[in-house]
Scaffold this motif. Structure first.
Motif, mmCIF file in Angstrom:
data_model
loop_
_atom_site.group_PDB
_atom_site.id
_atom_site.type_symbol
_atom_site.label_atom_id
_atom_site.label_comp_id
_atom_site.label_asym_id
_atom_site.label_seq_id
_atom_site.Cartn_x
_atom_site.Cartn_y
_atom_site.Cartn_z
ATOM 1 N N GLY A 33 0.813 -1.209 0.000
ATOM 2 C CA GLY A 33 0.000 0.000 0.000
ATOM 3 C C GLY A 33 0.845 1.257 0.000
ATOM 4 N N ASP A 34 0.500 2.211 0.867
ATOM 5 C CA ASP A 34 1.203 3.481 0.913
ATOM 6 C C ASP A 34 2.663 3.320 1.332
ATOM 7 N N ALA A 35 2.943 2.318 2.183
ATOM 8 C CA ALA A 35 4.333 2.115 2.601
ATOM 9 C C ALA A 35 5.201 1.747 1.408
ATOM 10 N N ALA A 36 4.685 0.908 0.508
ATOM 11 C CA ALA A 36 5.431 0.537 -0.686
ATOM 12 C C ALA A 36 5.552 1.713 -1.640
ATOM 13 N N LEU A 37 4.488 2.497 -1.764
ATOM 14 C CA LEU A 37 4.514 3.666 -2.639
ATOM 15 C C LEU A 37 5.559 4.667 -2.146
ATOM 16 N N CYS A 38 5.604 4.883 -0.850
ATOM 17 C CA CYS A 38 6.588 5.785 -0.258
ATOM 18 C C CYS A 38 8.007 5.259 -0.473
ATOM 19 N N GLU A 39 8.194 3.952 -0.282
ATOM 20 C CA GLU A 39 9.513 3.351 -0.472
ATOM 21 C C GLU A 39 9.978 3.510 -1.913
ATOM 22 N N LEU A 40 9.079 3.326 -2.869
ATOM 23 C CA LEU A 40 9.460 3.468 -4.267
ATOM 24 C C LEU A 40 9.918 4.895 -4.550
ATOM 25 N N ALA A 41 9.183 5.877 -4.071
ATOM 26 C CA ALA A 41 9.570 7.273 -4.298
ATOM 27 C C ALA A 41 10.901 7.583 -3.624
ATOM 28 N N ARG A 42 11.078 7.114 -2.404
ATOM 29 C CA ARG A 42 12.323 7.361 -1.677
ATOM 30 C C ARG A 42 13.512 6.755 -2.407
ATOM 31 N N ARG A 43 13.362 5.514 -2.834
ATOM 32 C CA ARG A 43 14.449 4.820 -3.528
ATOM 33 C C ARG A 43 14.707 5.438 -4.904
ATOM 34 N N TYR A 44 13.637 5.810 -5.591
ATOM 35 C CA TYR A 44 13.799 6.431 -6.903
ATOM 36 C C TYR A 44 14.578 7.736 -6.783
ATOM 37 N N LEU A 45 14.228 8.569 -5.812
ATOM 38 C CA LEU A 45 14.922 9.844 -5.647
ATOM 39 C C LEU A 45 16.376 9.637 -5.243
ATOM 40 N N ALA A 46 16.646 8.608 -4.450
ATOM 41 C CA ALA A 46 18.034 8.329 -4.066
ATOM 42 C C ALA A 46 18.868 7.930 -5.273
ATOM 43 N N GLY A 47 18.255 7.242 -6.233
ATOM 44 C CA GLY A 47 19.001 6.751 -7.389
ATOM 45 C C GLY A 47 18.929 7.619 -8.623
ATOM 46 N N TYR A 48 18.003 8.600 -8.643
ATOM 47 C CA TYR A 48 17.802 9.387 -9.860
ATOM 48 C C TYR A 48 17.635 10.885 -9.616
ATOM 49 N N GLY A 49 17.413 11.291 -8.394
ATOM 50 C CA GLY A 49 17.080 12.677 -8.143
ATOM 51 C C GLY A 49 18.220 13.652 -8.398
ATOM 52 N N PRO A 50 17.892 14.929 -8.627
ATOM 53 C CA PRO A 50 16.576 15.549 -8.565
ATOM 54 C C PRO A 50 15.665 15.083 -9.696
ATOM 55 N N ALA A 51 14.394 14.917 -9.356
ATOM 56 C CA ALA A 51 13.407 14.455 -10.326
ATOM 57 C C ALA A 51 12.030 14.878 -9.850
ATOM 58 N N SER A 52 11.057 14.730 -10.726
ATOM 59 C CA SER A 52 9.692 15.161 -10.431
ATOM 60 C C SER A 52 8.762 13.959 -10.375
ATOM 61 N N PRO A 53 7.528 14.141 -9.876
ATOM 62 C CA PRO A 53 6.563 13.039 -9.904
ATOM 63 C C PRO A 53 6.313 12.506 -11.313
ATOM 64 N N LEU A 54 6.320 13.384 -12.323
ATOM 65 C CA LEU A 54 6.110 12.903 -13.689
ATOM 66 C C LEU A 54 7.281 12.066 -14.177
ATOM 67 N N ASP A 55 8.490 12.360 -13.691
ATOM 68 C CA ASP A 55 9.634 11.498 -13.993
ATOM 69 C C ASP A 55 9.425 10.118 -13.379
ATOM 70 N N LEU A 56 8.994 10.089 -12.118
ATOM 71 C CA LEU A 56 8.716 8.813 -11.455
ATOM 72 C C LEU A 56 7.663 8.022 -12.213
ATOM 73 N N ALA A 57 6.611 8.687 -12.666
ATOM 74 C CA ALA A 57 5.552 8.006 -13.405
ATOM 75 C C ALA A 57 6.089 7.412 -14.701
ATOM 76 N N ALA A 58 6.883 8.195 -15.432
ATOM 77 C CA ALA A 58 7.417 7.711 -16.704
ATOM 78 C C ALA A 58 8.358 6.536 -16.504
ATOM 79 N N TRP A 59 9.158 6.576 -15.457
ATOM 80 C CA TRP A 59 10.132 5.511 -15.198
ATOM 81 C C TRP A 59 9.461 4.244 -14.675
ATOM 82 N N SER A 60 8.495 4.390 -13.785
ATOM 83 C CA SER A 60 7.906 3.234 -13.100
ATOM 84 C C SER A 60 6.719 2.631 -13.822
ATOM 85 N N GLY A 61 5.986 3.461 -14.585
ATOM 86 C CA GLY A 61 4.729 2.999 -15.158
ATOM 87 C C GLY A 61 3.529 3.282 -14.278
#
Length: 342
Positions: A190-218
């Protein structure tokens, strides 16, 4: 509020993506940092690891998958094949899998594939062990793309993944048999997994935006925005049309980084907008359309050319006007790539 130049954003992204300096990192370390490395082409996935580590050869990457089983190959972000760290398989598919299955319904229906076929794949693999496409097709009376999509449907549930090569052919295996019980993350849903994905994505790709996360993750854009909100830090502008999490510090200058990146490298696929990494006018030289990318030469995160591999020899194709200061380093990289693949 920290206003960053394009060069500074590139530098921060290089560091996040592990491209600013090589270090003694294992295959799992690299894959985990990036959350996943696209792997429909096994050689390209190995080259993406090489660009970020001191891993010595393609066989070292395959050993991490087949011998150590510290990474696993299956269907994850955007429904495409990735290498991910083994402990991440369950929560990633729990988060992404249902949406990917739903978006595949029309294609599955056109092939006559449904959940019963995925269950049959699981049953077959539990009895037969590692099985090739031909063996699955014969056992299930399926043909063509229906075989692949039946296995993929089983994979999106977390039940199946890629196994060892057999005489050069790919096999699929039951995930629980191949990977064992392993570490589980029942808390990540649920939300814990969603939060973890955003946290991990920003650690590996940031700075980035929510639309970047959407494009990368699907993920759908609303889910990506919610994921950023769950991290608990407000968005702050980086430039007129980009955003990053608050708390970003202006980066100090680093030493020049020249890399030969493979097609489908995470640095090229990690963002909705590639204008920071590919100069205007050269987009088609890098991204040919249809999800196809050419292997790319980057200097400090900016594409300066493309490259090809012909009979084991790397050929460099610099962009016009890209200068010459980086070319000696690119030639050294080319020789290193040849050794890595030999």
């Amino acid at each position: 509020m920290v206003e960053l130049t394009d060069d500074e954003v590139r530098l921060l992204r290089l560091r996040a993506c592990l491209l600013s300096a090589r270090a003694r990192r294992g295959v799992r370390d690299v894959v985990s940092r990036l959350v996943g490395v696209q792997a429909q082409d096994r050689r390209s996935a190995a080259l993406a690891v090489r660009a970020r580590s001191t891993v010595g050869s393609v066989s070292d990457v395959e050993a991490a998958r087949v011998r150590d089983r510290s990474v696993v190959r299956g269907w994850f972000m955007r429904g495409t094949l990735h290498l991910v760290a083994t402990p991440d398989l369950g929560w990633l598919l729990g988060l992404l899998g249902p949406g990917l299955v739903s978006s595949s319904r029309r294609r599955l229906a056109s092939l006559g594939v449904d959940e019963s076929h995925a269950s049959a794949v699981v049953s077959l693999l539990s009895k037969a062990g590692p099985s090739t496409r031909a063996e699955i097709a014969a056992a299930m009376s399926l043909s063509g793309q229906a075989v692949y999509h039946a296995v993929r449907l089983a994979g999106l549930s977390g039940s199946a993944c890629y196994g060892p090569l057999r005489d050069g052919e790919e096999t699929w295996v039951l995930a629980r048999d191949w990977l064992g019980p392993g570490p589980s993350r029942p808390d990540l849903s649920g939300d814990a997994a969603l939060c973890e994905l955003a946290r991990r994505y920003l650690a590996g790709y940031g700075p980035a935006s929510p639309l970047d996360l959407a494009a990368w993750s699907g993920l759908p854009a609303p889910a990506a925005r919610r994921a950023f909100a769950l991290v608990g830090s407000p968005l702050r502008p980086v430039s007129a049309d980009r955003a990053a999490l608050g708390g970003v510090r202006r980066p100090a200058a680093g030493r020049t980084s020249v890399r030969l990146l493979p097609e489908f490298d995470p640095y090229l696929l990690g963002y909705r907008d590639r204008s920071l990494s590919v100069p205007r006018g050269y987009e088609r030289r890098v991204h040919r359309g249809g999800g196809l990318f050419r292997p790319t030469i980057t200097r400090d995160g900016l594409a300066v050319g493309v490259w090809t591999l012909e009979r084991g020899v790397v050929r460099l194709d610099p962009f016009e006007g890209s200068g010459a200061a980086w070319r000696a380093a690119a030639i050294r990289e080319a020789r290193a790539v040849e050794r890595f693949l030999s």
